[in-house]
Design a protein around this motif. Sequence first.
Motif, PDB file in Angstrom:
ATOM      1  N   VAL A   7       0.875  -1.216  -0.134  1.00 52.19           N
ATOM      2  CA  VAL A   7       0.040   0.071  -0.050  1.00 52.19           C
ATOM      3  C   VAL A   7       0.785   1.335  -0.051  1.00 52.19           C
ATOM      4  N   GLU A   8       1.922   1.174   0.961  1.00 55.27           N
ATOM      5  CA  GLU A   8       2.998   2.476   0.977  1.00 55.27           C
ATOM      6  C   GLU A   8       3.528   2.633  -0.682  1.00 55.27           C
ATOM      7  N   LEU A   9       3.905   1.465  -1.088  1.00 58.67           N
ATOM      8  CA  LEU A   9       4.605   1.652  -2.536  1.00 58.67           C
ATOM      9  C   LEU A   9       3.831   1.919  -3.477  1.00 58.67           C
ATOM     10  N   ALA A  10       2.435   1.575  -3.369  1.00 55.78           N
ATOM     11  CA  ALA A  10       1.649   2.004  -4.398  1.00 55.78           C
ATOM     12  C   ALA A  10       1.155   3.408  -4.345  1.00 55.78           C
ATOM     13  N   LYS A  11       1.157   3.947  -3.077  1.00 60.12           N
ATOM     14  CA  LYS A  11       0.825   5.577  -2.920  1.00 60.12           C
ATOM     15  C   LYS A  11       2.013   6.439  -3.554  1.00 60.12           C
ATOM     16  N   MET A  12       3.140   5.884  -3.469  1.00 57.41           N
ATOM     17  CA  MET A  12       4.306   6.672  -4.018  1.00 57.41           C
ATOM     18  C   MET A  12       3.928   6.485  -5.678  1.00 57.41           C
ATOM     19  N   GLU A  13       3.644   5.506  -6.362  1.00 59.31           N
ATOM     20  CA  GLU A  13       3.553   5.150  -7.645  1.00 59.31           C
ATOM     21  C   GLU A  13       2.259   6.115  -8.022  1.00 59.31           C
ATOM     22  N   GLU A  14       1.213   6.045  -7.120  1.00 56.49           N
ATOM     23  CA  GLU A  14      -0.132   6.882  -7.594  1.00 56.49           C
ATOM     24  C   GLU A  14       0.251   8.361  -7.484  1.00 56.49           C
ATOM     25  N   ASP A  15       1.021   8.865  -6.649  1.00 53.50           N
ATOM     26  CA  ASP A  15       1.441  10.483  -6.653  1.00 53.50           C
ATOM     27  C   ASP A  15       2.131  10.455  -7.730  1.00 53.50           C
ATOM     28  N   LEU A  16       3.099   9.646  -8.425  1.00 53.35           N
ATOM     29  CA  LEU A  16       4.026   9.870  -9.604  1.00 53.35           C
ATOM     30  C   LEU A  16       3.144   9.974 -10.888  1.00 53.35           C
ATOM     31  N   LEU A  17       2.308   9.020 -10.962  1.00 51.26           N
ATOM     32  CA  LEU A  17       1.571   8.669 -12.026  1.00 51.26           C
ATOM     33  C   LEU A  17       0.184   9.838 -12.163  1.00 51.26           C
ATOM     34  N   ARG A  18      -0.176  10.130 -11.181  1.00 56.55           N
ATOM     35  CA  ARG A  18      -1.452  11.237 -10.942  1.00 56.55           C
ATOM     36  C   ARG A  18      -0.323  12.397 -11.459  1.00 56.55           C
ATOM     37  N   LEU A  19       0.670  12.747 -11.218  1.00 58.08           N
ATOM     38  CA  LEU A  19       1.328  14.230 -11.673  1.00 58.08           C
ATOM     39  C   LEU A  19       1.702  13.903 -13.323  1.00 58.08           C
ATOM     40  N   LEU A  20       2.220  12.676 -13.763  1.00 56.33           N
ATOM     41  CA  LEU A  20       2.389  12.823 -15.024  1.00 56.33           C
ATOM     42  C   LEU A  20       1.381  12.577 -16.113  1.00 56.33           C
ATOM     43  N   ILE A  21       0.286  11.896 -15.519  1.00 53.14           N
ATOM     44  CA  ILE A  21      -0.671  11.380 -16.401  1.00 53.14           C
ATOM     45  C   ILE A  21      -2.027  12.169 -16.177  1.00 53.14           C
ATOM     46  N   LEU A  22      -2.417  12.610 -15.171  1.00 58.98           N
ATOM     47  CA  LEU A  22      -3.770  13.254 -14.886  1.00 58.98           C
ATOM     48  C   LEU A  22      -3.451  14.545 -14.892  1.00 58.98           C
ATOM     49  N   SER A  23      -2.404  15.261 -15.225  1.00 60.61           N
ATOM     50  CA  SER A  23      -2.107  16.488 -15.156  1.00 60.61           C
ATOM     51  C   SER A  23      -2.311  17.258 -16.508  1.00 60.61           C
ATOM     52  N   GLU A  24      -2.153  18.342 -16.776  1.00 58.59           N
ATOM     53  CA  GLU A  24      -2.433  18.800 -18.245  1.00 58.59           C
ATOM     54  C   GLU A  24      -1.347  18.247 -19.240  1.00 58.59           C
ATOM     55  N   GLU A  25      -0.116  17.853 -18.600  1.00 57.73           N
ATOM     56  CA  GLU A  25       0.776  17.455 -19.788  1.00 57.73           C
ATOM     57  C   GLU A  25       0.398  16.083 -20.264  1.00 57.73           C
ATOM     58  N   ASN A  26      -0.468  15.274 -19.234  1.00 53.17           N
ATOM     59  CA  ASN A  26      -0.851  13.936 -19.925  1.00 53.17           C
ATOM     60  C   ASN A  26      -0.052  12.989 -20.837  1.00 53.17           C
ATOM     61  N   PHE A  27       1.215  12.840 -20.011  1.00 52.23           N
ATOM     62  CA  PHE A  27       2.136  12.144 -20.874  1.00 52.23           C
ATOM     63  C   PHE A  27       1.681  10.520 -20.887  1.00 52.23           C
ATOM     64  N   ASN A  28       2.027  10.047 -22.291  1.00 48.28           N
ATOM     65  CA  ASN A  28       1.820   8.775 -22.895  1.00 48.28           C
ATOM     66  C   ASN A  28       2.530   7.608 -22.193  1.00 48.28           C
ATOM     67  N   ILE A  29       2.344   7.215 -21.016  1.00 48.30           N
ATOM     68  CA  ILE A  29       3.191   6.157 -20.276  1.00 48.30           C
ATOM     69  C   ILE A  29       2.387   4.986 -20.469  1.00 48.30           C
ATOM     70  N   ILE A  30       3.146   4.015 -21.181  1.00 49.91           N
ATOM     71  CA  ILE A  30       2.417   2.666 -21.424  1.00 49.91           C
ATOM     72  C   ILE A  30       3.116   1.622 -20.850  1.00 49.91           C
ATOM     73  N   SER A  31       3.978   1.845 -19.872  1.00 49.93           N
ATOM     74  CA  SER A  31       4.533   0.745 -19.220  1.00 49.93           C
ATOM     75  C   SER A  31       5.094   1.001 -18.006  1.00 49.93           C
ATOM     76  N   PHE A  32       5.024   0.392 -16.918  1.00 45.71           N
ATOM     77  CA  PHE A  32       5.670   0.575 -15.700  1.00 45.71           C
ATOM     78  C   PHE A  32       6.130  -0.753 -15.235  1.00 45.71           C
ATOM     79  N   GLY A  33       7.608  -0.526 -14.994  1.00 49.00           N
ATOM     80  CA  GLY A  33       8.346  -1.756 -14.787  1.00 49.00           C
ATOM     81  C   GLY A  33       8.826  -1.779 -13.261  1.00 49.00           C
ATOM     82  N   SER A  34       8.850  -2.949 -12.662  1.00 46.88           N
ATOM     83  CA  SER A  34       9.276  -3.344 -11.494  1.00 46.88           C
ATOM     84  C   SER A  34      10.132  -4.361 -11.138  1.00 46.88           C
ATOM     85  N   ASP A  35      10.694  -4.686 -10.086  1.00 44.58           N
ATOM     86  CA  ASP A  35      11.345  -5.984  -9.700  1.00 44.58           C
ATOM     87  C   ASP A  35      10.294  -7.217  -9.245  1.00 44.58           C
TER      88      ASP A  35
END
Length: 597
Positions: free
Chosen positions: A160-188
């Motif tokens: 839950v804690e790690l997902a919250k960090m990713e949510e903050d990042l993706l909200r900033l990049l995708i749900l902002s005016e810039e709306n970056f077209n991120i198509i993959s999210f890699g992790s170990d």
Amino acid sequence: MHYPPAFDEWCHELLCIRPEAYRSFQLAFGGRTERSFRQMRSSKPAFIQGIGAHTLDRAKEYLQDYGYPREGPLATGVDDTKLLESLQPYYDGDHKKWFLVGATGQPMLVANIDLLQSEINQARNLKATKLRLWTMSIPLPNVPPLILAASPISSKNTAVELAKMEEDLLRLLILSEENFNIISFGSDGTNVERDARRELIRSKFAHRVEYQIPHPVVGSPPILIELMKIGERTMASIQDSKHLRKTMRNNLFTGAKALVLGRHFICFQQIWDLASFEDSPIYVRDVKKLDRQDDRVAARLFAAPTLEYLIEHNSTNLGLIAYLFVFGEMVDAYQNRKISHLERIKMLLRAKFFKDIWKSFLKDAGYKTGRYFISSEADDIMDIVINGYLGLIYIHRDKLGKRFPLLVWIHGTEPNEHSFGFLRIMVPDFTMLDVLQLIPKLRVRLIAACKQKNIKADFQRSAAGYSHTYLDAEDADLHFLALFPTDEEISSTAKDAYEEAVMLWELLGYYPTSSSDDGPTSAMVEGGVQVSDEDCSDDEESDIDEGEPSDRQQLQDALDAAAAVQAHQLPSNQVDDTLDECGYAVASLNLVELQHM
């Protein structure tokens, strides 16, 4: 004196990679001084810890620097590595304030520099032990990755804690005016990381999008390909294929399991015997005291020369041959630069069907999957690898306005590992403050690595650690990799893959029926002795040698222990003198490290 930009850039790269070599070069041919280059780096905006508006600015600048369209696909990845525990003061020139870095969370404002020691004592229990690093990549040749964000974290974090960090990042990049077209999210492949991606769905931040491939067996449930949708963007969760290869190697090497495939079983002893022959394609070092993080060791085990040697010298052990062939091909589906997307799909689906039939065989034969099958972790990672690639196929085919080639080997966490490697070359035991100060130099080294031409990975080397090949796209045909199959072609390829998997199992002595593998493909019946997956995993906690602690670490630990004692009793003059000497030693080591920045 003014120098041509290309010459200036080359000199800067040489200085960052080999300072001694640049000093010799400068004496003979001229060039900027080291101080001048440091001033150039310091004139650019400082790298700021955490996720915020500065992260968005870095991403925007990255796309602008390379003239990349906003609608173009982007790859992101996140990974952790060991961080030297240390609380250090940092002066922010923009805000004209002192901060304390090295604790989990955001930097701590030091209201009064005279009370610095008091602030350090209060934050001592908040020291971070790991660095969490996010990268962004333009998935095209000759483009270095971007260090998007970095944050110090503790060694124990929930999904839950790690997902919250990713949510903050993706909200900033995708749900902002810039709306970056991120198509993959890699992790170990750790359990908590995999669960963190699923938490994005459970928390309703992301929504599930499904594609279906008809199962070749009539009446069986379709193969589901699951994607995440955030706002208008659709993305796939990615696992690193090289990590999967090492995980499958570790499953074969563990003494806790005896992998049974039809009439055959495979185990570590067979690989040990293989390595003992003089003309063997693998080395004794590959099985005895091996480096579990060495990409080349795992690559040699699953390579074509090993299969050819086994077929020629030990053709009766079809189980080992099938295991190395099927799962080696699965990794090659990600790493090969030349084959078509349909061929990659066949290789991945063949591995999926082979694994599904394996479960059916164990169930029919009465074997416990907890002892005679690969680890549940490897099982799950395989599903994510298969799902991730097919998801990227659908995204490229259906979700992008323009046609872009899919260079699947760029998607994942290899840029993160590459960055960690460069950081440790510059400062073997780095603190959070070191990271913030080294990012500009790290950027130069990543650009230099991207420019290297005709540098092929030498898979004959041993004990060489990670082998980074994601920047190698010399043999890739971009037009060919921009041709994507139709649903009908994928369905037909799935039938071919299933038939090949069945034929392999018939060679192993098991004849699956149409009803033997119609259960849920992700289900795993556990029973019997419970076996830990730790020996079978490719845990990123092993990326740093955990032997003797470094001098810097030992001194820091000693000072921390002494500070704790001082808090409860009055120190003597002798203790004060000893602590001062230790403090001077730490300062000296820090100065040595600073000379390399």
